[in-house]
Scaffold this active site. Sequence first.
Site, PDB file in Angstrom:
ATOM      1  N   HIS A 189       0.508 -13.825 -13.933  1.00 14.60           N
ATOM      2  CA  HIS A 189       0.623 -14.168 -12.510  1.00 14.60           C
ATOM      3  C   HIS A 189       0.608 -15.688 -12.381  1.00 14.60           C
ATOM      4  CE1 HIS A 189      -0.914  -9.927 -11.395  1.00 14.60           C
ATOM      5  NE2 HIS A 189       0.410  -9.995 -11.278  1.00 14.60           N
ATOM      6  N   GLU A 192      -2.335 -18.147 -11.533  1.00  4.53           N
ATOM      7  CA  GLU A 192      -3.616 -17.938 -12.200  1.00  4.53           C
ATOM      8  C   GLU A 192      -3.743 -18.878 -13.403  1.00  4.53           C
ATOM      9  OE1 GLU A 192      -3.826 -13.623 -12.603  1.00  4.53           O
ATOM     10  OE2 GLU A 192      -3.413 -13.385 -10.461  1.00  4.53           O
ATOM     11  N   HIS A 317      -6.584 -12.642 -16.183  1.00 10.50           N
ATOM     12  CA  HIS A 317      -6.173 -12.938 -14.805  1.00 10.50           C
ATOM     13  C   HIS A 317      -7.273 -13.731 -14.126  1.00 10.50           C
ATOM     14  CE1 HIS A 317      -2.737 -10.018 -14.305  1.00 10.50           C
ATOM     15  NE2 HIS A 317      -3.256  -9.616 -15.443  1.00 10.50           N
ATOM     16  N   GLU A 390     -10.655 -10.447 -15.051  1.00 17.21           N
ATOM     17  CA  GLU A 390     -10.441 -11.289 -13.867  1.00 17.21           C
ATOM     18  C   GLU A 390     -11.481 -12.396 -13.950  1.00 17.21           C
ATOM     19  OE1 GLU A 390      -8.128 -11.045 -11.485  1.00 17.21           O
ATOM     20  OE2 GLU A 390      -7.521  -8.941 -11.350  1.00 17.21           O
TER      21      GLU A 390
HETATM   22  O1  0X9 Z   1      -3.378  -6.575  -9.169  1.00 13.61           O
HETATM   23  C1  0X9 Z   1      -3.325  -6.986 -10.329  1.00 13.61           C
HETATM   24  O2  0X9 Z   1      -2.302  -7.011 -10.986  1.00 13.61           O
HETATM   25  C2  0X9 Z   1      -4.602  -7.501 -10.977  1.00 13.61           C
HETATM   26  N1  0X9 Z   1      -5.327  -8.344 -10.074  1.00 13.61           N
HETATM   27  S1  0X9 Z   1      -4.736  -9.810  -9.645  1.00 13.61           S
HETATM   28  O3  0X9 Z   1      -5.503 -10.300  -8.530  1.00 13.61           O
HETATM   29  N2  0X9 Z   1      -4.955 -10.851 -10.845  1.00 13.61           N
HETATM   30  O4  0X9 Z   1      -3.347  -9.681  -9.382  1.00 13.61           O
HETATM   31  C3  0X9 Z   1      -5.506  -6.336 -11.335  1.00 13.61           C
HETATM   32  C4  0X9 Z   1      -4.867  -5.307 -12.194  1.00 13.61           C
HETATM   33  C5  0X9 Z   1      -5.875  -4.336 -12.705  1.00 13.61           C
HETATM   34  N3  0X9 Z   1      -5.506  -2.968 -12.494  1.00 13.61           N
HETATM   35  C6  0X9 Z   1      -5.928  -2.259 -11.399  1.00 13.61           C
HETATM   36  N4  0X9 Z   1      -6.681  -2.782 -10.495  1.00 13.61           N
HETATM   37  N5  0X9 Z   1      -5.589  -0.977 -11.300  1.00 13.61           N
HETATM   38 ZN    ZN Z   2      -3.340 -11.554 -11.877  1.00 11.47          ZN
END
Ligand code: 0X9
Ligand code: ZN
Length: 427
Positions: A189, A192, A317, A390
């Site tokens: 991303h 990040e 992330h 994260e």
């Molecule tokens: O949404 C995402 O891709 C990730 N969070 S972010 O804020 N860095 O974009 C989390 C992905 C983890 N998987 C799930 N939450 N199911």
């Molecule tokens: Zn992310």
Amino acid sequence: MFTKRRVLALAAAAATGLVLVTGWAAGAQEPTAAPTPDRGLYRVTDAADVAARTEVASSGVDVLGARDGAMDIVASPAQAAALRSRGFALALTGDFDKLLAERSGGPSSRGASASGVSAADFPAGDEGYHTYAEMVAEVQAAASDHAAITALSSIGTSYEGRDMPVLKISDNAATDEAEPEVLFTCNMHAREHLTTEMCLHIIQRFTDGYGTDPTVTGFVDSREIFVVPNLNPDGTEYDISGGQYQGWRKNRQPNSDGTIGTDINRNFPYKWGCCGGSSGSTSAEDYRGPSASSATEVAALEAWVGGRQIKAHIDFHTFSELVLWPFGHTYDQVTEGMTQAEYNHFRDIGTRLASANGYTPDQSSGLYITDGDINDWMWGTHKVLTFCFEMYPSGGGIDGFYPPDENIVPQTTRNDGAVDILLTNAG
Ligand code: 0X9
Ligand code: ZN
Ligand code: CA
Ligand code: CA
């Protein structure tokens, strides 16, 4: 939507007057409402249950972070109104574009800089972060300074043609030995940026520390460590272009309707688009792309991983300080591709990783449902012990993506213990 939440939402909306009252217009008799920003930063205060978080995440808004029953999102006026009409309590906390400009020192201060910073530099004060060119130079230097224990190659090129280097760190690095292979990936991303620093820190630690730090030496001798510092170089460069942070998330691949970007973390080819955990709308921040692996960067990683025997993996992330394990596409622990014993192993290792770095451990769907994410694919397709970290900070708005560069050293070294636990358990 529960009636109770709707009532509470309406009460909260009434209490805040729905709009911010900022003052008196010249000559006016009544207070004027602040205009709702084109990209408003909101806190959803009643996202305590995961079904609610998934409903918000799948509504097309940009989810910045989710923790402790609240979500920070960026929404258009129409998106905010739609969520409110579905009963959610949204508090406007800022104007996304104004905050980005402030965090970057403002476009005018950059433009006026006598030193003539190039467009791809980080804003003044954040030079400790590595641009794409600086990252490449760092990886090349690590490889040439430690030629005996490194092998530099590439997983392929991005949509715009940037090389995506992968550095192997191991004894006899030129030989593909029968040692457990461990992969670290960063910065899929764009905004990040702290995660590129995380991968560069891993590279520095396992190269500079070889022969002096016994823990490092042991892992370099007994593992094959692969580090990909940037899975989204086009997006990363775009995010720091134009003199200020752009708040960009996706890659930079054009869509058929002229919009730009696929969410790399919704484009992986395991149960792609299966479960309401991604968007089919090209403008959405979680746009899954027209087909699985349509993102150039996903196809490159897919081909590269397919030629290896990766045993363990962390995808870094920001932000929220979480350790997440699969699956993300379902709330279930046990499902197709995941036995109870396998789930328990993920939970046990994940809990230990989190106690090492002070993050909060959870199954990734505990945050919200996603489909087509890298970790579901790594486990579902390749049976890799895979986690999503994260990183810092634990909470925040758009500033959560742009911690000042003083945070790089403490927040990357913070994960040394967790990285070591993963390396141990890859055996
Ligand atoms: O949404 C995402 O891709 C990730 N969070 S972010 O804020 N860095 O974009 C989390 C992905 C983890 N998987 C799930 N939450 N199911
Ligand atoms: Zn992310
Ligand atoms: Ca080796
Ligand atoms: Ca090998």
